[in-house]
Design a protein around this motif. Sequence first.
Motif, PDB file in Angstrom:
ATOM      1  N   MET A  47      23.297 -25.049  12.465  1.00 46.88           N
ATOM      2  CA  MET A  47      21.946 -24.697  12.890  1.00 46.88           C
ATOM      3  C   MET A  47      21.173 -24.150  11.688  1.00 46.88           C
ATOM      4  SD  MET A  47      20.804 -22.157  15.934  1.00 46.88           S
ATOM      5  CE  MET A  47      20.767 -20.555  15.179  1.00 46.88           C
ATOM      6  N   SER A  48      19.983 -24.646  11.487  1.00 50.54           N
ATOM      7  CA  SER A  48      19.145 -24.228  10.374  1.00 50.54           C
ATOM      8  C   SER A  48      18.226 -23.087  10.803  1.00 50.54           C
ATOM      9  CB  SER A  48      18.316 -25.426   9.891  1.00 50.54           C
ATOM     10  OG  SER A  48      17.452 -25.031   8.867  1.00 50.54           O
ATOM     11  N   VAL A  49      18.103 -22.105   9.942  1.00 48.37           N
ATOM     12  CA  VAL A  49      17.249 -20.955  10.224  1.00 48.37           C
ATOM     13  C   VAL A  49      15.989 -21.089   9.384  1.00 48.37           C
ATOM     14  CG1 VAL A  49      17.072 -18.459  10.037  1.00 48.37           C
ATOM     15  CG2 VAL A  49      19.220 -19.487  10.729  1.00 48.37           C
ATOM     16  N   ASP A  50      14.830 -20.931  10.023  1.00 47.98           N
ATOM     17  CA  ASP A  50      13.573 -20.954   9.284  1.00 47.98           C
ATOM     18  C   ASP A  50      13.377 -19.603   8.613  1.00 47.98           C
ATOM     19  OD1 ASP A  50      12.832 -23.556   9.905  1.00 47.98           O
ATOM     20  OD2 ASP A  50      11.827 -22.957  11.762  1.00 47.98           O
ATOM     21  N   ILE A  51      13.411 -19.604   7.280  1.00 46.57           N
ATOM     22  CA  ILE A  51      13.231 -18.376   6.507  1.00 46.57           C
ATOM     23  C   ILE A  51      11.739 -18.187   6.277  1.00 46.57           C
ATOM     24  CG2 ILE A  51      13.697 -17.251   4.308  1.00 46.57           C
ATOM     25  CD1 ILE A  51      16.356 -18.782   4.261  1.00 46.57           C
ATOM     26  N   PRO A  52      11.216 -17.016   6.592  1.00 46.15           N
ATOM     27  CA  PRO A  52       9.786 -16.769   6.367  1.00 46.15           C
ATOM     28  C   PRO A  52       9.421 -17.013   4.903  1.00 46.15           C
ATOM     29  CG  PRO A  52      10.792 -14.923   7.531  1.00 46.15           C
ATOM     30  CD  PRO A  52      11.893 -15.827   7.106  1.00 46.15           C
ATOM     31  N   ALA A  53       8.276 -17.651   4.702  1.00 46.85           N
ATOM     32  CA  ALA A  53       7.830 -17.952   3.345  1.00 46.85           C
ATOM     33  C   ALA A  53       6.995 -16.820   2.756  1.00 46.85           C
ATOM     34  CB  ALA A  53       7.026 -19.250   3.340  1.00 46.85           C
ATOM     35  N   THR A  54       6.409 -16.000   3.607  1.00 49.85           N
ATOM     36  CA  THR A  54       5.524 -14.941   3.117  1.00 49.85           C
ATOM     37  C   THR A  54       5.877 -13.607   3.764  1.00 49.85           C
ATOM     38  OG1 THR A  54       3.883 -15.236   4.870  1.00 49.85           O
ATOM     39  CG2 THR A  54       3.612 -16.602   2.891  1.00 49.85           C
ATOM     40  N   GLU A  55       5.400 -12.538   3.123  1.00 52.31           N
ATOM     41  CA  GLU A  55       5.577 -11.200   3.695  1.00 52.31           C
ATOM     42  C   GLU A  55       4.910 -11.106   5.057  1.00 52.31           C
ATOM     43  OE1 GLU A  55       4.315  -8.039   1.106  1.00 52.31           O
ATOM     44  OE2 GLU A  55       5.556  -8.761  -0.557  1.00 52.31           O
ATOM     45  N   GLU A  56       3.748 -11.734   5.197  1.00 52.53           N
ATOM     46  CA  GLU A  56       3.013 -11.683   6.464  1.00 52.53           C
ATOM     47  C   GLU A  56       3.838 -12.282   7.591  1.00 52.53           C
ATOM     48  OE1 GLU A  56       1.592 -12.873   3.557  1.00 52.53           O
ATOM     49  OE2 GLU A  56       0.436 -11.049   3.173  1.00 52.53           O
ATOM     50  N   GLU A  57       4.487 -13.428   7.329  1.00 58.51           N
ATOM     51  CA  GLU A  57       5.332 -14.051   8.346  1.00 58.51           C
ATOM     52  C   GLU A  57       6.505 -13.132   8.698  1.00 58.51           C
ATOM     53  OE1 GLU A  57       4.560 -18.661   6.899  1.00 58.51           O
ATOM     54  OE2 GLU A  57       6.586 -17.872   6.881  1.00 58.51           O
ATOM     55  N   LEU A  58       7.066 -12.506   7.699  1.00 58.22           N
ATOM     56  CA  LEU A  58       8.185 -11.594   7.921  1.00 58.22           C
ATOM     57  C   LEU A  58       7.745 -10.416   8.791  1.00 58.22           C
ATOM     58  CD1 LEU A  58      11.188 -11.102   6.816  1.00 58.22           C
ATOM     59  CD2 LEU A  58      10.085  -9.446   5.330  1.00 58.22           C
ATOM     60  N   LEU A  59       6.620  -9.812   8.424  1.00 55.61           N
ATOM     61  CA  LEU A  59       6.134  -8.638   9.155  1.00 55.61           C
ATOM     62  C   LEU A  59       5.638  -8.977  10.556  1.00 55.61           C
ATOM     63  CD1 LEU A  59       4.284  -6.843   6.222  1.00 55.61           C
ATOM     64  CD2 LEU A  59       6.431  -6.133   7.322  1.00 55.61           C
ATOM     65  N   ALA A  60       5.303 -10.242  10.801  1.00 58.85           N
ATOM     66  CA  ALA A  60       4.822 -10.655  12.117  1.00 58.85           C
ATOM     67  C   ALA A  60       5.959 -10.817  13.124  1.00 58.85           C
ATOM     68  CB  ALA A  60       4.040 -11.968  11.991  1.00 58.85           C
ATOM     69  N   MET A  61       7.183 -10.792  12.657  1.00 56.99           N
ATOM     70  CA  MET A  61       8.326 -10.956  13.563  1.00 56.99           C
ATOM     71  C   MET A  61       8.449  -9.726  14.464  1.00 56.99           C
ATOM     72  SD  MET A  61      11.109 -12.573  10.952  1.00 56.99           S
ATOM     73  CE  MET A  61      11.758 -14.063  11.657  1.00 56.99           C
ATOM     74  N   PRO A  62       8.896  -9.926  15.694  1.00 58.02           N
ATOM     75  CA  PRO A  62       9.051  -8.780  16.621  1.00 58.02           C
ATOM     76  C   PRO A  62      10.115  -7.794  16.127  1.00 58.02           C
ATOM     77  CG  PRO A  62       9.451 -10.891  17.748  1.00 58.02           C
ATOM     78  CD  PRO A  62       9.244 -11.189  16.306  1.00 58.02           C
ATOM     79  N   ASP A  63       9.927  -6.519  16.493  1.00 60.35           N
ATOM     80  CA  ASP A  63      10.862  -5.460  16.088  1.00 60.35           C
ATOM     81  C   ASP A  63      12.298  -5.763  16.511  1.00 60.35           C
ATOM     82  OD1 ASP A  63       8.804  -4.065  14.926  1.00 60.35           O
ATOM     83  OD2 ASP A  63       8.572  -2.648  16.584  1.00 60.35           O
ATOM     84  N   GLU A  64      12.457  -6.405  17.669  1.00 62.40           N
ATOM     85  CA  GLU A  64      13.817  -6.683  18.148  1.00 62.40           C
ATOM     86  C   GLU A  64      14.532  -7.748  17.306  1.00 62.40           C
ATOM     87  OE1 GLU A  64      10.821  -8.779  20.794  1.00 62.40           O
ATOM     88  OE2 GLU A  64      11.163  -6.702  20.231  1.00 62.40           O
ATOM     89  N   ASP A  65      13.800  -8.419  16.425  1.00 58.95           N
ATOM     90  CA  ASP A  65      14.402  -9.410  15.516  1.00 58.95           C
ATOM     91  C   ASP A  65      14.845  -8.782  14.189  1.00 58.95           C
ATOM     92  OD1 ASP A  65      14.027 -11.401  17.339  1.00 58.95           O
ATOM     93  OD2 ASP A  65      12.300 -12.298  16.341  1.00 58.95           O
ATOM     94  N   TYR A  66      14.809  -7.451  14.099  1.00 63.03           N
ATOM     95  CA  TYR A  66      15.124  -6.765  12.842  1.00 63.03           C
ATOM     96  C   TYR A  66      16.473  -7.220  12.289  1.00 63.03           C
ATOM     97  CZ  TYR A  66      15.540  -3.059   9.378  1.00 63.03           C
ATOM     98  OH  TYR A  66      15.675  -2.360   8.196  1.00 63.03           O
ATOM     99  N   MET A  67      16.459  -7.640  11.047  1.00 62.13           N
ATOM    100  CA  MET A  67      17.611  -8.100  10.270  1.00 62.13           C
ATOM    101  C   MET A  67      18.328  -9.290  10.916  1.00 62.13           C
ATOM    102  SD  MET A  67      17.643  -6.804   7.373  1.00 62.13           S
ATOM    103  CE  MET A  67      15.897  -6.405   7.236  1.00 62.13           C
ATOM    104  N   ASN A  68      17.495 -10.183  11.474  1.00 60.92           N
ATOM    105  CA  ASN A  68      18.056 -11.433  11.960  1.00 60.92           C
ATOM    106  C   ASN A  68      18.334 -12.354  10.759  1.00 60.92           C
ATOM    107  OD1 ASN A  68      15.606 -12.567  11.163  1.00 60.92           O
ATOM    108  ND2 ASN A  68      14.796 -12.723  13.236  1.00 60.92           N
TER     109      ASN A  68
END
Length: 144
Positions: free
Chosen positions: A1-22
Amino acid sequence: MSVDIPATEEELLAMPDEDYMNEAQLGYFRRLLLKEREEVETTLEEMRHGLGTAESSGDDSDRAASEEELRYTLRQADRETRLWRKINATLDRIDEGEYGYCDETGDPIGLKRLLLRPTATLSIEAKQRQEQQENHFARRRGGQ
């Protein structure tokens, strides 16, 4: 399974809190740290090359200036080497599943802090406590 890695800080910060360190966030920080390690290695290699070609001829003032420059370069190389070790230790923390959590409290360090200092091992609160203790002990030693 491939994981989409955020390309920008904004994409990273837009992730929900419950996804922390996914996986996606860990992949983002791994990529960031690997890039930083490569930059440090390049800098260290340039310093090594510069040290190998340093001149020690000339009059006393030239030699003194060269020695001062050498001391500066060695201090900088020491800082870069410590950073390189810290980056490697941080990459190990990612592999061990410990990245992003405070060494002292076990609480999340937080994405914003990790973006500013990807090698952080303490939450901002724990770091502030540590600095307060260091200042307290420094004042006590200085007052004796």
